[in-house]
Write a protein that holds these residues in place. Structure first.
Motif, short mmCIF file in Angstrom:
data_model
loop_
_atom_site.label_atom_id
_atom_site.label_comp_id
_atom_site.label_asym_id
_atom_site.label_seq_id
_atom_site.Cartn_x
_atom_site.Cartn_y
_atom_site.Cartn_z
N LYS A 1 57.51 25.85 -51.45
CA LYS A 1 58.15 27.08 -50.98
C LYS A 1 57.68 27.59 -50.07
O LYS A 1 57.75 27.66 -48.23
CB LYS A 1 56.29 28.17 -51.86
CG LYS A 1 55.37 27.30 -51.42
CD LYS A 1 54.08 27.84 -51.94
CE LYS A 1 52.87 27.30 -50.88
NZ LYS A 1 51.57 28.34 -52.19
N ILE B 1 57.10 30.44 -47.28
CA ILE B 1 56.28 31.98 -47.14
C ILE B 1 57.14 32.30 -45.73
O ILE B 1 56.83 31.81 -44.57
CB ILE B 1 55.08 31.67 -47.41
CG1 ILE B 1 54.21 30.78 -48.62
CG2 ILE B 1 53.84 32.61 -47.18
CD1 ILE B 1 53.03 30.56 -49.36
N ARG C 1 47.21 26.97 -50.51
CA ARG C 1 47.58 27.85 -49.88
C ARG C 1 47.80 28.28 -48.52
O ARG C 1 47.05 26.57 -47.85
CB ARG C 1 46.32 28.61 -50.23
CG ARG C 1 46.04 28.91 -51.88
CD ARG C 1 44.98 29.36 -52.38
NE ARG C 1 44.94 31.69 -51.38
CZ ARG C 1 44.05 31.97 -51.41
NH1 ARG C 1 42.95 31.66 -51.69
NH2 ARG C 1 44.56 33.05 -50.31
N LYS D 1 51.39 40.58 -42.22
CA LYS D 1 52.77 40.22 -43.42
C LYS D 1 53.48 41.37 -43.63
O LYS D 1 54.39 41.73 -42.66
CB LYS D 1 51.42 41.00 -44.55
CG LYS D 1 50.05 41.01 -44.86
CD LYS D 1 50.13 39.55 -45.51
CE LYS D 1 48.58 39.57 -46.00
NZ LYS D 1 48.41 37.40 -46.28
#
Length: 165
Positions: free
Chosen positions: A55, A57, A77, A92
């Motif tokens: 994944k 991120i 995570r 973010k």
């Protein structure tokens, strides 16, 4: 899972398929019948473990507004403190930032073919699998590769980025 000819792929997945061919990668882009937006969805559609999903991120580096992409095992995570210790303070990244800097929508973020150069790290835990699956530019599109191919394609360092629980 369905195999699609490149012409049947959505535009962003076609772009990834072309890039993979240019890189000498011989595995096709595969369209999942259901969404692969999450690691669990992708793993279910592929019949593999969540950990075998690579994944992507994306964070925003505070110092220079650069995109920071972590390609992590789907079962992990990401520990933002570990990543920040390597690349600098993080914030973010919203959907607009990801699309502008990386060139893909969240849910289909590919580890290659970014619009702008990004800072990248690869989760060391991915190296234990013979094959992993990464997004191919669209929420339903994925492609397989070895972790070694992932490292070679991205030229990203391998690091311990997993949050210890």
């Amino acid at each position: 899972m369905t195999m699609s000819t490149e012409n049947a792929l959505p535009d962003t997945a076609q772009r990834v398929a072309s890039l993979l061919r240019e890189l000498g990668h011989d595995q096709p882009v595969v369209m999942l019948p259901e969404s692969g937006r999450t690691s669990a969805e992708a793993a279910a559609g592929l019949g593999c473990s969540i950990a075998e999903i690579a994944k992507s991120i994306v964070f925003r580096r505070v110092a220079d507004d650069a995109a920071v992409m972590v390609v992590a095992s789907g079962s992990n995570r990401v520990d933002e403190k570990k990543v920040a210790a390597i690349v600098g303070a993080l914030a973010k990244a919203d959907a607009r930032f990801v699309r502008e800097k990386i060139g893909y929508a969240i849910g289909g973020v590919c580890p290659v073919g970014h619009l702008q150069k990004s800072v990248m790290l690869i989760d060391q835990d991915l190296l234990q699998y013979p094959k992993v699956w990464a997004a191919a530019g669209h929420p339903h599109a994925v492609f397989s590769l070895t972790p070694q191919q992932l490292v070679a394609m991205t030229a990203a360092p391998v690091a311990d980025i997993a949050l210890q629980t």
